[in-house]
Design a protein around this motif. Structure first.
Motif, PDB file in Angstrom:
ATOM      1  N   UNK A 155       0.887  -1.112   0.047  1.00  0.00           N
ATOM      2  CA  UNK A 155      -0.107   0.166  -0.155  1.00  0.00           C
ATOM      3  C   UNK A 155       0.822   1.367   0.111  1.00  0.00           C
ATOM      4  N   UNK A 156       0.273   2.398  -0.086  1.00  0.00           N
ATOM      5  CA  UNK A 156       0.869   3.784  -0.181  1.00  0.00           C
ATOM      6  C   UNK A 156       0.459   4.509   0.894  1.00  0.00           C
ATOM      7  N   UNK A 157       1.394   5.380   1.464  1.00  0.00           N
ATOM      8  CA  UNK A 157       0.761   6.210   2.417  1.00  0.00           C
ATOM      9  C   UNK A 157       2.157   6.766   3.372  1.00  0.00           C
ATOM     10  N   UNK A 158       1.805   7.508   4.183  1.00  0.00           N
ATOM     11  CA  UNK A 158       2.984   7.743   5.542  1.00  0.00           C
ATOM     12  C   UNK A 158       3.109   6.682   6.505  1.00  0.00           C
ATOM     13  N   UNK A 159       4.464   6.169   6.450  1.00  0.00           N
ATOM     14  CA  UNK A 159       4.754   5.219   7.388  1.00  0.00           C
ATOM     15  C   UNK A 159       5.872   4.615   6.989  1.00  0.00           C
ATOM     16  N   UNK A 160       6.767   5.059   5.829  1.00  0.00           N
ATOM     17  CA  UNK A 160       7.993   4.402   5.630  1.00  0.00           C
ATOM     18  C   UNK A 160       8.905   5.140   6.587  1.00  0.00           C
ATOM     19  N   UNK A 161       9.801   4.229   7.249  1.00  0.00           N
ATOM     20  CA  UNK A 161      11.011   4.771   7.765  1.00  0.00           C
ATOM     21  C   UNK A 161      11.889   5.645   6.854  1.00  0.00           C
ATOM     22  N   UNK A 162      12.207   6.899   7.625  1.00  0.00           N
ATOM     23  CA  UNK A 162      13.050   7.792   6.784  1.00  0.00           C
ATOM     24  C   UNK A 162      14.378   6.936   6.168  1.00  0.00           C
ATOM     25  N   UNK A 163      15.176   7.382   5.242  1.00  0.00           N
ATOM     26  CA  UNK A 163      16.456   6.673   4.725  1.00  0.00           C
ATOM     27  C   UNK A 163      17.336   6.801   5.588  1.00  0.00           C
ATOM     28  N   UNK A 164      18.335   5.745   5.993  1.00  0.00           N
ATOM     29  CA  UNK A 164      19.278   6.000   6.953  1.00  0.00           C
ATOM     30  C   UNK A 164      20.215   7.146   6.811  1.00  0.00           C
ATOM     31  N   UNK A 168      20.468   9.458   9.826  1.00  0.00           N
ATOM     32  CA  UNK A 168      21.977   9.958  10.617  1.00  0.00           C
ATOM     33  C   UNK A 168      22.493  11.264  10.569  1.00  0.00           C
ATOM     34  N   UNK A 169      21.870  12.006   9.539  1.00  0.00           N
ATOM     35  CA  UNK A 169      22.288  13.455   9.518  1.00  0.00           C
ATOM     36  C   UNK A 169      21.495  14.056  10.402  1.00  0.00           C
ATOM     37  N   UNK A 170      20.236  13.924  10.835  1.00  0.00           N
ATOM     38  CA  UNK A 170      19.599  14.514  11.844  1.00  0.00           C
ATOM     39  C   UNK A 170      20.158  14.140  13.264  1.00  0.00           C
ATOM     40  N   UNK A 171      20.541  12.715  13.676  1.00  0.00           N
ATOM     41  CA  UNK A 171      21.013  12.656  14.786  1.00  0.00           C
ATOM     42  C   UNK A 171      22.491  13.252  15.111  1.00  0.00           C
ATOM     43  N   UNK A 172      22.919  13.172  13.877  1.00  0.00           N
ATOM     44  CA  UNK A 172      24.548  13.801  14.092  1.00  0.00           C
ATOM     45  C   UNK A 172      24.634  15.195  14.303  1.00  0.00           C
ATOM     46  N   UNK A 182      19.757  22.211  10.064  1.00  0.00           N
ATOM     47  CA  UNK A 182      20.320  23.491   9.233  1.00  0.00           C
ATOM     48  C   UNK A 182      19.180  24.719   9.627  1.00  0.00           C
ATOM     49  N   UNK A 183      17.934  24.337   9.713  1.00  0.00           N
ATOM     50  CA  UNK A 183      16.958  25.047   9.764  1.00  0.00           C
ATOM     51  C   UNK A 183      16.429  25.574  11.265  1.00  0.00           C
ATOM     52  N   UNK A 222      11.109  20.093   8.880  1.00  0.00           N
ATOM     53  CA  UNK A 222      10.760  19.562  10.213  1.00  0.00           C
ATOM     54  C   UNK A 222      12.130  19.130  10.905  1.00  0.00           C
ATOM     55  N   UNK A 223      12.665  18.087   9.910  1.00  0.00           N
ATOM     56  CA  UNK A 223      13.490  17.163  10.184  1.00  0.00           C
ATOM     57  C   UNK A 223      14.964  18.165  10.531  1.00  0.00           C
ATOM     58  N   UNK A 224      15.054  19.238   9.694  1.00  0.00           N
ATOM     59  CA  UNK A 224      16.117  20.112   9.601  1.00  0.00           C
ATOM     60  C   UNK A 224      15.945  21.134  11.053  1.00  0.00           C
ATOM     61  N   UNK A 225      14.854  21.033  11.786  1.00  0.00           N
ATOM     62  CA  UNK A 225      14.727  21.813  12.764  1.00  0.00           C
ATOM     63  C   UNK A 225      13.842  22.839  12.571  1.00  0.00           C
TER      64      UNK A 225
END
Ligand code: PMT
Length: 411
Positions: A155-164, A168-172, A182-183, A222-225
């Protein structure tokens, strides 16, 4: 940075070895803690090989506890990251239960907790999961994603894990207990989806926009803050974590809501497919089919993007151009005519652009351009947001004050 990486039992666990490698590329030490159901999806052997540390999974493992107890592990962590985070693990953390090693560490650690949810889209939009998400966010848990797109269940929709690499960039960028993307500190306003221009009480003029591109851009910001506000036409997409959505129907309503929202915004991104024309008259009752032919007089809708770009104190303004031919030529024309900072040119047609999960784009600015080949809208949005952040700081200066702060200072 010491990261406890919790892996819970979802199909996205197969991406965990890649995530470990990406985190280590950022210089992190990674200690993996698996739930018993995660072991169904990825092997300890693979994870031990990439992390270089023995895998922890059992709260009652005497040897492992003797080497480093769960409390020491909870103190050792600078960040506790759970990827994938299933609906079950989110619910357990909300309830404060600690039936296994991973949830015990969550309770015992003072480190920032970051979740990258992954689950079927119906499970994600279920009110129980959404209420758990809201509680976790209120408690200061950072939620990355989930992404929108095709899922393992077909199926299609919101629920996929973000790409590694995105996780990693967000956690770093976690520093001092806060997510420093960055934002960070910037307010970003985004229009998304179609508009509906009524003809009579039962009919309207609209287009094929699903809102997927605009919502993916919102999530990436949002991931970039960033503080993210989406002015959204009618769509059927779960609201990404950390994003405020203001729902509208018509171009006129989108215009009004956008002008109010951009007053203190740093960046405006117009991803919506806004109607150019609307019926001059809206019939009060359903129009009857009395004649062989009928015509509807149309009048121009306000051009939201052009209005924002022309404000005296305009945010950094990014348009989209949806074209069926001469895509970059027409887009550059719009960039210049509307005096935009950047424009994202994408080809649209019966088989691309609108409603699909993938997209390709060329981003243009005054003296440059960058092409992004076809990929998922989630990944494309991440790349576009990174580029927008770079251009924003290049044009406005890296020490430019957030407008939210400037406005509140002058109160
Ligand atoms: O929503 P999806 O199904 O994921 O599809 C994504 C998309 C194809 C809709 C998206 O990628 C996209 O291209 N959005 C812009 C669509 C559009 O209206 O393009 P345009 O070339 O007609 O308009 C140029 C720009 O002016 C756009 O930024 C648009 O938001 C803006 N505009 C247009 C008309 C209007 N009245 N007000 C506006 O602000």
């Amino acid at each position: 940075m010491n990261i406890v990486l919790g892996i819970s039992g979802g199909i996205a666990a197969y991406k965990a070895p890649d995530l470990v490698r990406r985190l280590r590329e950022h210089g992190a030490e990674v200690q993996i803690v698996m739930t018993s159901s995660a072991e169904e999806f990825v092997t300890e052997t693979a994870l031990q090989a990439v992390s270089g540390r023995p895998i922890r999974s059992n709260l009652w493992d005497k040897d492992a506890e003797a080497a480093m107890s769960h409390i020491e592990l909870a103190r050792w962590a600078d960040v506790v990251l759970i990827a994938p985070a299933t609906a079950e693990v989110m619910a357990r953390i909300v309830s404060g239960g600690a039936p296994d090693l991973l949830t015990t560490i969550c309770l015992a650690s003072e480190a920032p907790l970051v979740l990258a949810p992954a689950m079927n889209h119906v499970m994600w939009s279920n009110p129980a999961t959404q209420s758990n998400r809201a509680v976790l966010e209120e408690r200061g848990v950072h939620i990355l994603g989930p992404g929108i797109g095709s899922q393992a269940c077909g199926e299609t929709g919101a629920g996929r894990m973000l790409e590694p690499n995105a996780i990693a960039a967000a956690v770093a960028s976690l520093a001092g207990g806060k997510l420093e993307g960055a934002m960070k500190g910037r307010k970003v306003v985004i229009t998304a989806g179609p508009t509906r221009e009524p003809i009579d009480p039962v009919r309207y003029i609209t287009n094929r926009s699903s809102g997927k591109m605009g919502y993916a851009i919102a999530q990436a910001a949002a991931v970039q803050g960033a503080e993210v506000v989406v002015i959204s036409g009618p769509v059927n997409i779960a609201v990404p974590a950390g994003v405020e959505v203001q729902a509208v129907q018509t171009a006129e309503e989108m215009h009004e809501a956008t002008l109010a929202a951009v007053a203190d915004a740093d960046i405006f991104i117009a991803a919506a497919a806004v109607a150019d024309y609307r019926p001059a008259q809206v019939a009060g009752q359903k129009i009857k089919k009395n004649n062989e032919q009928m015509s509807i007089e149309l009048v121009r809708c306000p051009d939201i993007l052009a209005t924002v770009a022309a404000l005296d104190v305009a945010p950094f303004t990014v348009g989209f151009a949806a074209e069926t031919e001469k895509v970059t030529d027409y887009a550059r024309g719009k960039l210049e005519k509307k005096r935009l900072d950047m424009i994202v040119a994408n080809r649209v047609g019966s088989d691309c652009g609108f409603d699909s999960d993938d997209n390709a784009a060329t981003v243009l600015w005054n003296d440059g351009e960058k092409r992004f080949p076809t990929t998922s809208k989630t990944d494309l949005a991440r790349d576009i947001i990174e580029l927008v952040a770079q251009r924003f700081y290049a044009v406005r200066g890296s020490d430019t004050e957030p407008r939210l702060t400037v406005i509140s200072n002058s109160d």
